[in-house]
Scaffold this motif. Structure first.
Motif, PDB file in Angstrom:
ATOM      1  N   LEU A 122     -83.224 -11.691  -9.080  1.00 23.99           N
ATOM      2  CA  LEU A 122     -84.437 -10.972  -8.685  1.00 23.99           C
ATOM      3  C   LEU A 122     -84.937 -11.417  -7.314  1.00 23.99           C
ATOM      4  CD1 LEU A 122     -86.343 -10.910 -12.101  1.00 23.99           C
ATOM      5  CD2 LEU A 122     -85.284  -8.963 -10.929  1.00 23.99           C
ATOM      6  N   ARG A 123     -84.497 -12.579  -6.866  1.00 24.14           N
ATOM      7  CA  ARG A 123     -84.900 -13.032  -5.535  1.00 24.14           C
ATOM      8  C   ARG A 123     -84.398 -12.074  -4.467  1.00 24.14           C
ATOM      9  NH1 ARG A 123     -84.566 -17.960  -5.007  1.00 24.14           N
ATOM     10  NH2 ARG A 123     -83.843 -18.564  -7.098  1.00 24.14           N
ATOM     11  N   ARG A 124     -83.323 -11.345  -4.757  1.00 26.98           N
ATOM     12  CA  ARG A 124     -82.823 -10.368  -3.784  1.00 26.98           C
ATOM     13  C   ARG A 124     -83.892  -9.341  -3.438  1.00 26.98           C
ATOM     14  NH1 ARG A 124     -77.124 -10.072  -3.345  1.00 26.98           N
ATOM     15  NH2 ARG A 124     -75.992 -11.306  -4.908  1.00 26.98           N
ATOM     16  N   TYR A 125     -84.737  -9.053  -4.405  1.00 22.25           N
ATOM     17  CA  TYR A 125     -85.813  -8.085  -4.168  1.00 22.25           C
ATOM     18  C   TYR A 125     -87.063  -8.769  -3.637  1.00 22.25           C
ATOM     19  CZ  TYR A 125     -88.536  -3.828  -4.714  1.00 22.25           C
ATOM     20  OH  TYR A 125     -89.306  -2.724  -4.457  1.00 22.25           O
ATOM     21  N   PHE A 126     -87.542  -9.756  -4.349  1.00 31.10           N
ATOM     22  CA  PHE A 126     -88.848 -10.339  -4.048  1.00 31.10           C
ATOM     23  C   PHE A 126     -88.841 -11.261  -2.829  1.00 31.10           C
ATOM     24  CE2 PHE A 126     -89.137  -9.131  -8.518  1.00 31.10           C
ATOM     25  CZ  PHE A 126     -90.311  -8.399  -8.499  1.00 31.10           C
TER      26      PHE A 126
ATOM     27  N   PHE B   3     -86.049   4.973  -9.508  1.00 34.86           N
ATOM     28  CA  PHE B   3     -84.991   4.323  -8.734  1.00 34.86           C
ATOM     29  C   PHE B   3     -84.585   3.056  -9.472  1.00 34.86           C
ATOM     30  CE2 PHE B   3     -82.668   2.561  -5.246  1.00 34.86           C
ATOM     31  CZ  PHE B   3     -82.298   3.655  -4.455  1.00 34.86           C
ATOM     32  N   LEU B   4     -83.523   3.169 -10.298  1.00 34.68           N
ATOM     33  CA  LEU B   4     -83.071   2.036 -11.106  1.00 34.68           C
ATOM     34  C   LEU B   4     -82.220   1.099 -10.262  1.00 34.68           C
ATOM     35  CD1 LEU B   4     -81.963   3.888 -14.383  1.00 34.68           C
ATOM     36  CD2 LEU B   4     -84.268   3.293 -13.600  1.00 34.68           C
ATOM     37  N   GLN B   5     -82.474  -0.205 -10.413  1.00 38.03           N
ATOM     38  CA  GLN B   5     -81.719  -1.213  -9.672  1.00 38.03           C
ATOM     39  C   GLN B   5     -81.229  -2.294 -10.646  1.00 38.03           C
ATOM     40  OE1 GLN B   5     -83.898  -1.566  -5.520  1.00 38.03           O
ATOM     41  NE2 GLN B   5     -81.702  -1.187  -5.604  1.00 38.03           N
ATOM     42  N   PRO B   6     -79.985  -2.164 -11.130  1.00 37.40           N
ATOM     43  CA  PRO B   6     -79.457  -3.157 -12.068  1.00 37.40           C
ATOM     44  C   PRO B   6     -79.264  -4.518 -11.401  1.00 37.40           C
ATOM     45  CG  PRO B   6     -78.148  -1.126 -12.072  1.00 37.40           C
ATOM     46  CD  PRO B   6     -79.055  -1.058 -10.889  1.00 37.40           C
ATOM     47  N   TYR B   7     -79.511  -5.581 -12.191  1.00 35.64           N
ATOM     48  CA  TYR B   7     -79.261  -6.945 -11.722  1.00 35.64           C
ATOM     49  C   TYR B   7     -78.627  -7.722 -12.865  1.00 35.64           C
ATOM     50  CZ  TYR B   7     -83.479  -8.414 -14.309  1.00 35.64           C
ATOM     51  OH  TYR B   7     -84.394  -8.671 -15.285  1.00 35.64           O
ATOM     52  N   ASP B   8     -77.945  -8.831 -12.560  1.00 40.22           N
ATOM     53  CA  ASP B   8     -77.158  -9.552 -13.564  1.00 40.22           C
ATOM     54  C   ASP B   8     -77.847 -10.767 -14.162  1.00 40.22           C
ATOM     55  OD1 ASP B   8     -74.573  -8.083 -13.552  1.00 40.22           O
ATOM     56  OD2 ASP B   8     -74.614  -8.625 -11.434  1.00 40.22           O
ATOM     57  N   ASP B   9     -78.648 -11.438 -13.363  1.00 45.23           N
ATOM     58  CA  ASP B   9     -79.241 -12.695 -13.810  1.00 45.23           C
ATOM     59  C   ASP B   9     -80.659 -12.789 -13.283  1.00 45.23           C
ATOM     60  OD1 ASP B   9     -78.612 -15.542 -14.963  1.00 45.23           O
ATOM     61  OD2 ASP B   9     -79.592 -15.895 -13.028  1.00 45.23           O
ATOM     62  N   ASP B  10     -81.512 -13.495 -14.017  1.00 39.59           N
ATOM     63  CA  ASP B  10     -82.920 -13.597 -13.621  1.00 39.59           C
ATOM     64  C   ASP B  10     -83.068 -14.080 -12.180  1.00 39.59           C
ATOM     65  OD1 ASP B  10     -85.786 -13.460 -14.572  1.00 39.59           O
ATOM     66  OD2 ASP B  10     -85.707 -15.577 -13.991  1.00 39.59           O
TER      67      ASP B  10
ATOM     68  N   LEU C 133     -78.772  -3.742  -7.375  1.00 37.60           N
ATOM     69  CA  LEU C 133     -79.652  -4.552  -6.544  1.00 37.60           C
ATOM     70  C   LEU C 133     -78.858  -5.342  -5.510  1.00 37.60           C
ATOM     71  CD1 LEU C 133     -82.494  -5.526  -5.898  1.00 37.60           C
ATOM     72  CD2 LEU C 133     -82.265  -7.248  -7.692  1.00 37.60           C
ATOM     73  N   ALA C 134     -77.613  -5.689  -5.842  1.00 33.55           N
ATOM     74  CA  ALA C 134     -76.786  -6.436  -4.899  1.00 33.55           C
ATOM     75  C   ALA C 134     -76.508  -5.645  -3.631  1.00 33.55           C
ATOM     76  CB  ALA C 134     -75.465  -6.827  -5.565  1.00 33.55           C
TER      77      ALA C 134
ATOM     78  N   GLY D 135     -97.227   3.870  -8.318  1.00 32.99           N
ATOM     79  CA  GLY D 135     -95.845   4.207  -8.608  1.00 32.99           C
ATOM     80  C   GLY D 135     -94.887   3.145  -8.086  1.00 32.99           C
ATOM     81  N   PRO D 136     -93.839   2.801  -8.858  1.00 31.34           N
ATOM     82  CA  PRO D 136     -92.895   1.760  -8.429  1.00 31.34           C
ATOM     83  C   PRO D 136     -91.840   2.307  -7.472  1.00 31.34           C
ATOM     84  CG  PRO D 136     -92.291   2.560 -10.606  1.00 31.34           C
ATOM     85  CD  PRO D 136     -93.569   3.280 -10.225  1.00 31.34           C
ATOM     86  N   ASN D 137     -91.550   1.552  -6.420  1.00 35.10           N
ATOM     87  CA  ASN D 137     -90.440   1.914  -5.540  1.00 35.10           C
ATOM     88  C   ASN D 137     -89.102   1.583  -6.172  1.00 35.10           C
ATOM     89  OD1 ASN D 137     -92.292   2.742  -3.636  1.00 35.10           O
ATOM     90  ND2 ASN D 137     -92.226   0.827  -2.492  1.00 35.10           N
ATOM     91  N   ALA D 138     -89.111   0.625  -7.118  1.00 32.59           N
ATOM     92  CA  ALA D 138     -87.876   0.228  -7.783  1.00 32.59           C
ATOM     93  C   ALA D 138     -88.167  -0.173  -9.221  1.00 32.59           C
ATOM     94  CB  ALA D 138     -87.207  -0.926  -7.032  1.00 32.59           C
ATOM     95  N   ILE D 139     -87.201   0.117 -10.093  1.00 36.36           N
ATOM     96  CA  ILE D 139     -87.247  -0.348 -11.481  1.00 36.36           C
ATOM     97  C   ILE D 139     -86.045  -1.259 -11.650  1.00 36.36           C
ATOM     98  CG2 ILE D 139     -87.235   0.305 -13.914  1.00 36.36           C
ATOM     99  CD1 ILE D 139     -88.364   3.027 -13.085  1.00 36.36           C
ATOM    100  N   LEU D 140     -86.293  -2.554 -11.710  1.00 36.14           N
ATOM    101  CA  LEU D 140     -85.234  -3.565 -11.761  1.00 36.14           C
ATOM    102  C   LEU D 140     -84.871  -3.799 -13.226  1.00 36.14           C
ATOM    103  CD1 LEU D 140     -86.977  -5.967  -9.225  1.00 36.14           C
ATOM    104  CD2 LEU D 140     -85.337  -4.157  -8.711  1.00 36.14           C
ATOM    105  N   VAL D 141     -83.622  -3.482 -13.581  1.00 37.92           N
ATOM    106  CA  VAL D 141     -83.198  -3.504 -14.987  1.00 37.92           C
ATOM    107  C   VAL D 141     -82.049  -4.486 -15.176  1.00 37.92           C
ATOM    108  CG1 VAL D 141     -82.458  -2.112 -16.955  1.00 37.92           C
ATOM    109  CG2 VAL D 141     -83.806  -1.043 -15.116  1.00 37.92           C
ATOM    110  N   HIS D 142     -82.219  -5.430 -16.093  1.00 40.45           N
ATOM    111  CA  HIS D 142     -81.146  -6.377 -16.404  1.00 40.45           C
ATOM    112  C   HIS D 142     -79.946  -5.587 -16.907  1.00 40.45           C
ATOM    113  CE1 HIS D 142     -78.915  -9.696 -18.170  1.00 40.45           C
ATOM    114  NE2 HIS D 142     -79.737 -10.544 -17.544  1.00 40.45           N
ATOM    115  N   ARG D 143     -78.757  -5.962 -16.437  1.00 43.26           N
ATOM    116  CA  ARG D 143     -77.573  -5.165 -16.735  1.00 43.26           C
ATOM    117  C   ARG D 143     -77.286  -5.081 -18.232  1.00 43.26           C
ATOM    118  NH1 ARG D 143     -74.601  -3.415 -12.830  1.00 43.26           N
ATOM    119  NH2 ARG D 143     -75.128  -5.168 -11.466  1.00 43.26           N
ATOM    120  N   GLU D 144     -77.662  -6.069 -19.003  1.00 43.59           N
ATOM    121  CA  GLU D 144     -77.409  -6.018 -20.442  1.00 43.59           C
ATOM    122  C   GLU D 144     -78.259  -4.954 -21.127  1.00 43.59           C
ATOM    123  OE1 GLU D 144     -77.359  -9.554 -22.688  1.00 43.59           O
ATOM    124  OE2 GLU D 144     -75.894 -10.577 -21.388  1.00 43.59           O
TER     125      GLU D 144
END
Length: 415
Positions: free
Chosen positions: A321-325, A311-318, A296-297, A212-221
Motif C-alpha cells: 500500500l505504500r506504493r499508493y500512500f 478504479f480497482l487497484q489490486p495489491y499483494d501485501d499490506d 497497483l504495481a 468519491g474515491p480515485n482508487a479502490i485498493l483491493v487485496h489480491r486474495e
C-alpha cells in the motif's frame, strides 16, 4: 455599518436556533417541491439526501453554539457544482447567522436550477442577510472584494488561487478542494460491506462528489470476489441509469456536459484496463457506471474522474500500500481513507502529516460519517485548508468554527 459597530454586534443564539429549526421543518414539508425543482439537475435520491443532511445540520446547530458569539461584517460564498441545497445551508445559511452581510454565488451552469430552488425555499424572505448573486464571477468578486471578512470557496485549488488574489490579504479564505479518498479492501475485509460502501460513494450524484474515491485498493486474495460482486450489483443498477426526470434513476447525466468529452479521452487512455461499462454520450452528458482494473504495481490512480468510475487497484501485501500512500502525488490531496478489514500499514499513516484519527475510517465511509456540524476535509492542502492573513493552514474546515476562531476570538469577544 462600520467595522467597529460590527464588532459589538452579538449573535442571539436562541433566535438562531429557532430560525434553523423552522427552516428544517420547511425543508421537510417541501421535500417533494425541492425534488421537482432540482429534477432537471440531479437525481431524486440525491435531492432527498440533501434535505436529510441539511435538516440534520439545522436541528443540531446547538452543537456548534460556542462558535456563535459575535458577528463579523461580510461573508462571501462560492458554491460547488454539486449538492446545491446542502451547500447552501452549510456555506450560506449557517454563516449568515453570524454575519451582517452574506452573499453566495452558484456556478453559472446551475443558475436556472438554483433560481427554481431559491423560489421553493423562499430564501430572500427567510434570510434577508443572505443575498444570492447570478452576476458573472468577475463582477461578483469585484463587488464583494472589499466588503468581505471571510470567503468560503469550494472548487479546485487553481480556481481558488485566482479568486483569493482578488481579496485583501487579511480576508479569511476557507477552501474546500478535492481529495483522493481511496477505499482499501484488505485481506480480512467483509466484502459485502465494502461493496455497499463503494456503490454508495462512487454512484452518488453520478460520481460528482469530493468524497468519491480515485482508487479502490483491493487485496489480491479478495479481488475476484470483490470484482464479481461489484459487477453483479452494477448490472442490477443498469435499469436505473437515465434522465433525472425519472425519480427511480440513481445515475443521471453529468452536470457539466463538457465533462463527458473529457471522459472520452480518459477512457481511451485507460482502455487497456477496462472491465465494464465505458459508455459515454457527449451529447446528453451521460457517463454510465464504469469499472477499470489496474495493478497497483503499475502505478496508482490520482486523477479525479468526477464520474461514476470504479478504479480497482489490486495489491499483494499490506506493505504494498505504500506504493499508493507514499507516492509524491498523494500528500497534497490527502483527505480520507476508508478501510475495510485490518491494515497495519494504514494504521501507521497516523504517524505521518497526511492523516489524523478523524481522516481514517474503519469499515465505513464519508457518506455515513459526515455531519454538517463537524469539520470536514483532510490534511492535504489541496483537499482543504484556510488562508489566515495570507498564510496557508492545512486541515479540515468548518465555516462557523473557522470564522469564530480566526475573526472573532482573535480580536477578543465581549462574551
Amino acid at each position: 455599518m462600520t467595522r467597529s459597530a460590527v464588532r459589538s454586534a452579538l449573535v442571539d443564539f436562541p433566535a438562531v436556533r429557532d430560525r434553523a429549526r423552522a427552516f428544517a421543518a420547511t425543508l421537510r414539508e417541501r421535500t417533494p417541491e425541492i425534488v421537482r425543482g432540482l429534477s432537471g439537475y440531479q437525481c431524486a435520491n440525491v435531492a432527498v439526501d440533501e434535505v436529510e443532511r441539511s435538516v440534520d445540520l439545522l436541528e443540531n446547530l446547538h452543537l456548534n453554539r460556542e462558535h456563535f458569539r459575535e458577528k463579523v461584517g461580510g461573508v462571501t460564498t462560492f458554491l460547488p457544482l454539486n449538492q446545491p441545497l446542502y451547500a447552501t445551508v452549510c456555506f450560506g445559511v449557517v454563516p449568515s447567522f453570524m454575519a451582517e452581510d452574506t452573499a453566495l454565488r452558484p456556478p453559472t451552469a446551475m443558475h436556472p436550477h438554483y433560481r427554481a430552488l431559491a423560489e421553493v425555499l423562499d430564501l430572500s424572505a427567510r434570510f434577508p442577510e443572505l443575498h444570492v448573486s447570478y452576476d458573472d464571477k468577475e463582477e461578483f468578486v469585484a463587488e464583494r472584494a472589499h466588503r468581505t471578512d471571510a470567503v468560503v470557496f469550494t472548487g479546485t485549488p487553481e480556481n481558488a488561487a485566482k479568486v483569493r488574489r482578488s481579496f485583501p490579504r487579511r480576508t479569511l479564505f476557507i477552501l474546500n478542494g478535492s481529495g483522493h479518498n481511496p477505499l482499501v479492501v484488505t485481506e480480512t475485509a467483509d466484502v459485502e460491506t465494502a461493496i455497499a460502501s463503494a456503490l454508495r460513494v462512487v454512484l452518488y450524484n453520478q460520481g460528482q462528489d469530493c468524497a468519491g474515491p480515485n482508487a479502490i485498493l483491493v487485496h489480491r486474495e479478495r479481488l475476484v470476489e470483490f470484482r464479481e460482486a461489484l459487477l453483479a450489483r452494477l448490472r442490477e443498477v443498469e435499469p436505473r441509469v437515465g434522465p433525472y426526470a425519472d425519480p427511480a434513476n440513481v445515475v443521471g447525466p453529468n452536470t457539466d456536459p463538457d465533462h463527458a468529452v473529457k471522459m472520452v479521452r480518459r477512457f481511451r487512455d485507460d482502455r487497456g484496463f477496462w472491465v465494464y461499462g465505458g459508455e459515454v454520450n457527449p451529447a446528453s452528458g451521460m457517463i454510465r457506471p464504469t469499472v477499470f482494473e489496474k495493478d497497483l504495481a503499475l502505478g496508482g490512480n490520482f486523477r479525479e474522474f468526477f464520474a461514476p468510475v470504479f478504479f480497482l487497484q489490486p495489491y499483494d501485501d499490506d506493505a504494498d500500500l505504500r506504493r499508493y500512500f507514499e507516492d509524491q502525488r498523494y500528500a497534497a490531496n490527502a483527505m480520507y481513507v476508508s478501510v475495510f478489514g485490518d491494515s497495519p500499514y494504514v494504521k501507521s499513516l497516523l504517524d505521518t502529516p497526511s492523516h489524523d484519527a478523524d481522516s481514517i475510517l474503519w469499515d465505513t465511509d464519508l457518506h455515513l460519517t459526515e455531519r454538517g456540524y463537524l469539520p470536514y476535509g483532510g490534511q492535504g492542502p489541496a483537499a482543504s485548508c484556510l488562508y489566515v492573513d495570507g498564510v496557508r493552514v492545512p486541515g479540515a474546515t468548518l465555516p462557523q468554527r473557522d470564522i469564530h476562531r480566526h475573526l472573532v476570538a482573535r480580536r477578543g469577544s465581549p462574551c
